[in-house]
Design a protein around this motif. Structure first.
Motif, PDB file in Angstrom:
ATOM      1  N   VAL A  72       0.864  -1.177   0.000  1.00 33.16           N
ATOM      2  CA  VAL A  72       0.000   0.000   0.000  1.00 33.16           C
ATOM      3  C   VAL A  72       0.906   1.235   0.000  1.00 33.16           C
ATOM      4  N   PHE A  73       0.705   2.111  -0.961  1.00 34.08           N
ATOM      5  CA  PHE A  73       1.466   3.347  -1.041  1.00 34.08           C
ATOM      6  C   PHE A  73       0.502   4.514  -0.827  1.00 34.08           C
ATOM      7  N   VAL A  74       0.801   5.382   0.124  1.00 36.22           N
ATOM      8  CA  VAL A  74      -0.060   6.521   0.431  1.00 36.22           C
ATOM      9  C   VAL A  74       0.767   7.794   0.234  1.00 36.22           C
ATOM     10  N   PHE A  75       0.300   8.661  -0.639  1.00 40.11           N
ATOM     11  CA  PHE A  75       1.136   9.800  -1.013  1.00 40.11           C
ATOM     12  C   PHE A  75       0.293  10.947  -1.584  1.00 40.11           C
ATOM     13  N   PRO A  76       0.815  12.172  -1.501  1.00 39.46           N
ATOM     14  CA  PRO A  76       0.177  13.297  -2.187  1.00 39.46           C
ATOM     15  C   PRO A  76       0.613  13.322  -3.648  1.00 39.46           C
ATOM     16  N   VAL A  77      -0.239  13.825  -4.511  1.00 37.95           N
ATOM     17  CA  VAL A  77       0.120  14.011  -5.916  1.00 37.95           C
ATOM     18  C   VAL A  77       0.841  15.348  -6.048  1.00 37.95           C
ATOM     19  N   TYR A  78       2.069  15.311  -6.526  1.00 34.61           N
ATOM     20  CA  TYR A  78       2.840  16.519  -6.813  1.00 34.61           C
ATOM     21  C   TYR A  78       3.060  16.597  -8.318  1.00 34.61           C
ATOM     22  N   LEU A 134      -2.587   1.940  -4.464  1.00 35.58           N
ATOM     23  CA  LEU A 134      -2.007   3.273  -4.529  1.00 35.58           C
ATOM     24  C   LEU A 134      -3.066   4.256  -4.064  1.00 35.58           C
ATOM     25  N   ILE A 135      -2.832   4.894  -2.918  1.00 36.64           N
ATOM     26  CA  ILE A 135      -3.810   5.788  -2.308  1.00 36.64           C
ATOM     27  C   ILE A 135      -3.226   7.194  -2.366  1.00 36.64           C
ATOM     28  N   ALA A 136      -3.783   8.022  -3.229  1.00 38.69           N
ATOM     29  CA  ALA A 136      -3.221   9.351  -3.461  1.00 38.69           C
ATOM     30  C   ALA A 136      -4.183  10.442  -3.015  1.00 38.69           C
ATOM     31  N   THR A 137      -3.620  11.577  -2.641  1.00 37.93           N
ATOM     32  CA  THR A 137      -4.427  12.761  -2.356  1.00 37.93           C
ATOM     33  C   THR A 137      -4.072  13.824  -3.392  1.00 37.93           C
ATOM     34  N   GLY A 138      -5.097  14.416  -3.989  1.00 40.91           N
ATOM     35  CA  GLY A 138      -4.883  15.419  -5.026  1.00 40.91           C
ATOM     36  C   GLY A 138      -5.584  16.717  -4.703  1.00 40.91           C
ATOM     37  N   GLY A 139      -4.956  17.828  -5.030  1.00 40.64           N
ATOM     38  CA  GLY A 139      -5.555  19.121  -4.736  1.00 40.64           C
ATOM     39  C   GLY A 139      -6.669  19.510  -5.686  1.00 40.64           C
ATOM     40  N   SER A 140      -6.636  18.976  -6.902  1.00 44.04           N
ATOM     41  CA  SER A 140      -7.634  19.320  -7.914  1.00 44.04           C
ATOM     42  C   SER A 140      -8.817  18.349  -7.834  1.00 44.04           C
ATOM     43  N   ASP A 141      -9.826  18.607  -8.659  1.00 45.21           N
ATOM     44  CA  ASP A 141     -10.947  17.679  -8.747  1.00 45.21           C
ATOM     45  C   ASP A 141     -10.736  16.751  -9.946  1.00 45.21           C
ATOM     46  N   LEU A 142     -11.637  15.804 -10.114  1.00 40.42           N
ATOM     47  CA  LEU A 142     -11.505  14.825 -11.194  1.00 40.42           C
ATOM     48  C   LEU A 142     -11.472  15.519 -12.557  1.00 40.42           C
ATOM     49  N   THR A 143     -12.286  16.559 -12.715  1.00 37.84           N
ATOM     50  CA  THR A 143     -12.304  17.283 -13.991  1.00 37.84           C
ATOM     51  C   THR A 143     -10.938  17.884 -14.289  1.00 37.84           C
ATOM     52  N   GLY A 144     -10.299  18.422 -13.245  1.00 36.85           N
ATOM     53  CA  GLY A 144      -8.974  18.993 -13.408  1.00 36.85           C
ATOM     54  C   GLY A 144      -7.949  17.946 -13.802  1.00 36.85           C
ATOM     55  N   PHE A 145      -8.063  16.746 -13.214  1.00 38.83           N
ATOM     56  CA  PHE A 145      -7.141  15.666 -13.554  1.00 38.83           C
ATOM     57  C   PHE A 145      -7.366  15.181 -14.980  1.00 38.83           C
ATOM     58  N   ASP A 146      -8.621  15.120 -15.371  1.00 41.73           N
ATOM     59  CA  ASP A 146      -8.943  14.589 -16.701  1.00 41.73           C
ATOM     60  C   ASP A 146      -8.704  15.595 -17.822  1.00 41.73           C
ATOM     61  N   LYS A 147      -8.719  16.887 -17.477  1.00 45.84           N
ATOM     62  CA  LYS A 147      -8.707  17.940 -18.482  1.00 45.84           C
ATOM     63  C   LYS A 147      -7.565  17.804 -19.481  1.00 45.84           C
ATOM     64  N   HIS A 148      -6.389  17.540 -19.006  1.00 44.39           N
ATOM     65  CA  HIS A 148      -5.226  17.442 -19.892  1.00 44.39           C
ATOM     66  C   HIS A 148      -4.659  16.025 -19.937  1.00 44.39           C
ATOM     67  N   GLY A 149      -5.463  15.035 -19.542  1.00 45.67           N
ATOM     68  CA  GLY A 149      -5.010  13.656 -19.598  1.00 45.67           C
ATOM     69  C   GLY A 149      -4.156  13.227 -18.420  1.00 45.67           C
ATOM     70  N   TYR A 150      -4.189  14.002 -17.312  1.00 46.56           N
ATOM     71  CA  TYR A 150      -3.341  13.667 -16.176  1.00 46.56           C
ATOM     72  C   TYR A 150      -3.757  12.361 -15.505  1.00 46.56           C
ATOM     73  N   SER A 151      -5.058  12.080 -15.457  1.00 44.62           N
ATOM     74  CA  SER A 151      -5.518  10.821 -14.849  1.00 44.62           C
ATOM     75  C   SER A 151      -4.931   9.634 -15.600  1.00 44.62           C
TER      76      SER A 151
END
Length: 199
Positions: free
Chosen positions: A88-94, A135-152
């Motif tokens: 299990v990996f727990v981390f912030p998304v940078y 993989l358990i991540a925390t992200g500052g943006s919302d799903l739309t923000g992650f998907d917007k430029h293909g980051y997800s």
């Protein structure tokens, strides 16, 4: 956190410098839930343990075939992985990826001829025991923000396929707690509850 497989031991790896961060809170709650189920949990707090993420001369010697060059800190991490029935990996998304400390852990710990090998026909073959990876991540943006430029898709490709798939692990899942900086305790509880079925 009640999957169909028996998990006797779990390794939780964290990569956040602040002890009371959301990442550490999630890791502690996941650990507590696993322990309630009788799972033995080891936590690798890479910041607290001062893990060195930068590739060393010995790491490169190992990559080039000098098996005697395995650094002691890498042997310790590999032994932790070998003991675990779940990772299990727990981390912030940078910057749409893992923190540098965790990236360095991947770089240095997942070594040639241990995590993967080159077959006689030149193919890369995963070498790790196929245990569940979460993989358990925390992200500052919302799903739309992650998907917007293909980051997800990029994070999934980097981690699920490019790191763990490369090493032969097939049961890999990435879950992101979006808008983590403003998440309420109820949202955090819901996120953890949704994880229970895949742990």
């Amino acid at each position: 956190m009640s999957g169909t497989h028996v998990i006797d031991t779990a390794l939780i790896v964290t990569a956040h410098p602040v002890e009371n961060s959301l990442s550490h809170t999630l890791a502690a709650r996941i650990a507590a839930r696993l322990r309630e189920q009788g799972t033995q949990v080891e936590i690798a707090d890479l910041h607290a343990e001062a893990f060195t993420p930068a590739m060393q001369r010995a790491d490169l010697a190992l990559y080039h075939g000098d098996a005697s060059a395995l650094p002691a800190d890498i042997l310790r991490e590999q032994q932790r992985v070998e003991r675990a029935d779940m990772l299990v990996f727990v981390f912030p998304v940078y910057w749409w990826s893992v923190p540098g400390l965790l990236k360095g852990w991947f770089d240095r710990v997942l070594t040639l001829n241990w995590a993967y090998k080159v077959a006689e026909d030149g193919r890369i073959v995963g070498n790790l025991r196929d245990v569940p990876v979460r993989l358990i991540a925390t992200g500052g943006s919302d799903l739309t923000g992650f998907d917007k430029h293909g980051y997800s898709t990029a994070i999934h490709t980097q981690l699920v396929e490019g790191v763990f798939g490369f090493c032969g692990l097939k049961n890999v899942r990435l879950d992101i707690l979006y808008q983590a900086d403003t998440a309420s305790s109820e949202q955090i509880d819901d996120f953890l509850h949704n994880l229970e079925s895949v742990m």
